[in-house]
Write an enzyme that holds these catalytic residues in place. Structure first.
Site, PDB file in Angstrom:
ATOM      1  N   TYR A 147      36.236  45.755  34.301  1.00  0.00           N
ATOM      2  CA  TYR A 147      36.241  46.137  32.882  1.00  0.00           C
ATOM      3  C   TYR A 147      36.150  44.887  32.023  1.00  0.00           C
ATOM      4  CZ  TYR A 147      37.571  47.869  28.327  1.00  0.00           C
ATOM      5  OH  TYR A 147      37.570  48.164  26.982  1.00  0.00           O
ATOM      6  N   ASP A 173      36.992  36.328  33.197  1.00  0.00           N
ATOM      7  CA  ASP A 173      37.459  37.149  32.083  1.00  0.00           C
ATOM      8  C   ASP A 173      38.984  37.289  32.179  1.00  0.00           C
ATOM      9  OD1 ASP A 173      38.176  39.041  30.250  1.00  0.00           O
ATOM     10  OD2 ASP A 173      36.698  40.543  30.859  1.00  0.00           O
TER      11      ASP A 173
END
Ligand SMILES: *Cc1c(COP(=O)(O)O)cnc(C)c1O
Length: 446
Positions: free
Chosen positions: A146, A252
């Site tokens: 995600y 991330d």
């Protein structure tokens, strides 16, 4: 008194919310907050066990962050960031770079996690373009990964529930199986496996590296996928492969940055890791104001440097880029880390937290318990042997959410995964209380 909730239901469209369910279970009207507790308009309290969507770090209503914000508002609330600059941004960039021990040495500001990802993707793409390599146009990411809700970030994400409807809008990305140990894509056991799940990535990079710009990954914890916590060795091998095949590595850490995993950044669990981009956002201001950064290297930066007409400039920016008040909140948060010894205190509490999670394994509905730092997840299953989940229709998550509120907890399960994502200021007594209440909620379901 005005019926605020009635107006809410009439005029507001809430994120990630099915309005039909909100009729039965209206949003909780929060009036104030202090430390890790939220208080509603009726005076009830709720432990903010998921850090208000993974962003609160030092607790609500922290006097030092408030003071920093108030002070900055009196001096300069905002100014454009092209052609102008200011001390809070410069100081924050400086401190962030130092925190990464100069692994990264350029900072690009934006204002939310999705944009910090978009920036990294676009920078990687244009880096190769500026070097004259027009063949590199693709990205690699993990199934269930995600990276945000904007179109570019969605393209590299792998959560069908969120993204499937938009699939005609998304650009093609190479997806590889994720290191989801509880539901191993290679059907192996962690205790005996040799990180076999790296093989599909290895094969892909061997065959296609010439057309790949970068791989994007959430280091060690795949948050929205259900707090899938995977072996450090997998991340290490990903980094080694990225290096070997000369593609960029984008880390991330929008969710896991700023102490969540027990170290300041999750990538530090792999000490010598080399990466080209680091995306940070949620915890950066300790959850007080929106802010994000994309950190990168001088090597990337210099590929964009040159005469204007050569078209090497990175034409990207957001209006509220490097907002001085948000930067001041970020600086205050970093100062608290240092002066209140947040990480040292955390390292003492983490073993206590993890020990307390062990007893959840005995519960009939709990198929897996996983944890790292102040993050923990309990994956609920109908049947422990087959590991079959409850599925969308059962709305197990909503049931948990409703019961948890009654136990003064904010549990917002991801599918069938109940998780805790505690603010780093949570005390030992609070951890104990939260675990007891969470246990009671899950036990009540069976
Ligand atoms: C939340 C999140 C994002 C997106 O951040 P927003 O601020 O919600 O846009 C990106 N990546 C990860 C890993 C996240 O958890």
């Amino acid at each position: 008194m005005k019926d605020w909730l009635k107006s809410d239901l009439k005029y507001i469209w809430h994120p990630y919310t099915q309005a039909k369910e909100a009729l039965r279970l209206p949003p909780v009207l929060i009036k104030r907050a202090k430390g890790i507790k939220l208080y509603d308009s009726k005076g009830n309290f709720y432990y903010d066990t998921i850090s208000s969507w993974w962003c609160n770090v030092h607790g609500h209503n922290h006097p030092r962050i408030k003071e920093a914000i108030k002070k900055q508002v009196d001096i300069l609330e905002h100014v454009l960031f092209a052609g102008f600059t200011h001390k809070p941004a410069i100081e924050l960039a400086d401190k962030l770079i130092a925190l990464t021990k100069h692994k990264f040495n350029r900072v690009f500001f934006s204002d939310n996690g999705s944009t910090s990802v978009e920036v990294a993707l676009k920078m990687s793409f244009q880096y190769w373009h500026n070097l004259g390599n027009k063949k590199k146009t693709k990205f690699v990411s993990l199934d269930y990964g995600y990276h945000g809700d904007t179109i570019g970030a969605m393209s590299v994400s792998g959560l069908d529930l969120f993204n499937q409807v938009f699939s005609p809008l998304l650009y093609p990305v190479y997806k590889v199986p994720s290191p989801y140990c509880y539901r191993c894509p290679m059907k192996k056991e962690r205790s005996t496996c040799a990180i076999d799940c790296i093989k599909p990535l290895e094969k892909l990079l061997k065959e296609k590296h010439a057309e790949i710009c970068a791989m994007i990954i959430e280091p060690l914890v795949m948050g929205a996928a259900g707090m899938i916590i995977y072996p450090k060795e997998y991340l290490k091998q990903v980094a080694d492969l990225a290096k070997k095949y000369k593609i960029h590595l984008i880390l991330d850490e929008v969710a896991v940055g700023f102490g969540r995993t027990g170290l300041m950044f999750a990538y530090e669990h792999v000490p010598k890791i080399k990466a080209d981009f680091l995306c940070l956002s949620k915890g950066i201001t300790s959850g007080y104001l929106p802010l994000a950064v994309t950190l990168t290297t001088q090597e990337i930066f210099w590929a964009f440097y040159g005469d204007y007409e050569k078209r090497k400039t990175f034409f990207h920016g957001h209006t509220y880029t490097a907002n001085p008040v948000a930067c001041s909140a970020g600086l205050a948060s970093l100062k608290i880390f240092k002066e209140e010894k947040t990480m040292q205190k955390l390292s003492k509490l983490v073993p206590f937290f993890h020990r307390g999670l062990e007893k959840f394994r005995d519960l009939d509905l709990v198929g897996d318990v996983r944890h790292i730092g102040f993050i923990a997840a309990m994956e609920l299953v109908k049947d422990k042997k087959t590991k079959k989940g409850f599925g969308l229709k059962r709305r197990m998550g909503l049931e948990v959410y409703r019961r948890a509120l009654k136990e003064n907890l904010v549990l917002r399960p991801l599918g069938d995964v109940i998780y805790l994502f505690l603010p780093l200021c949570t005390s030992k007594a609070q951890i104990k209380d939260i675990l007891e209440r969470t246990y009671a909620v899950i036990k009540s379901l069976s």
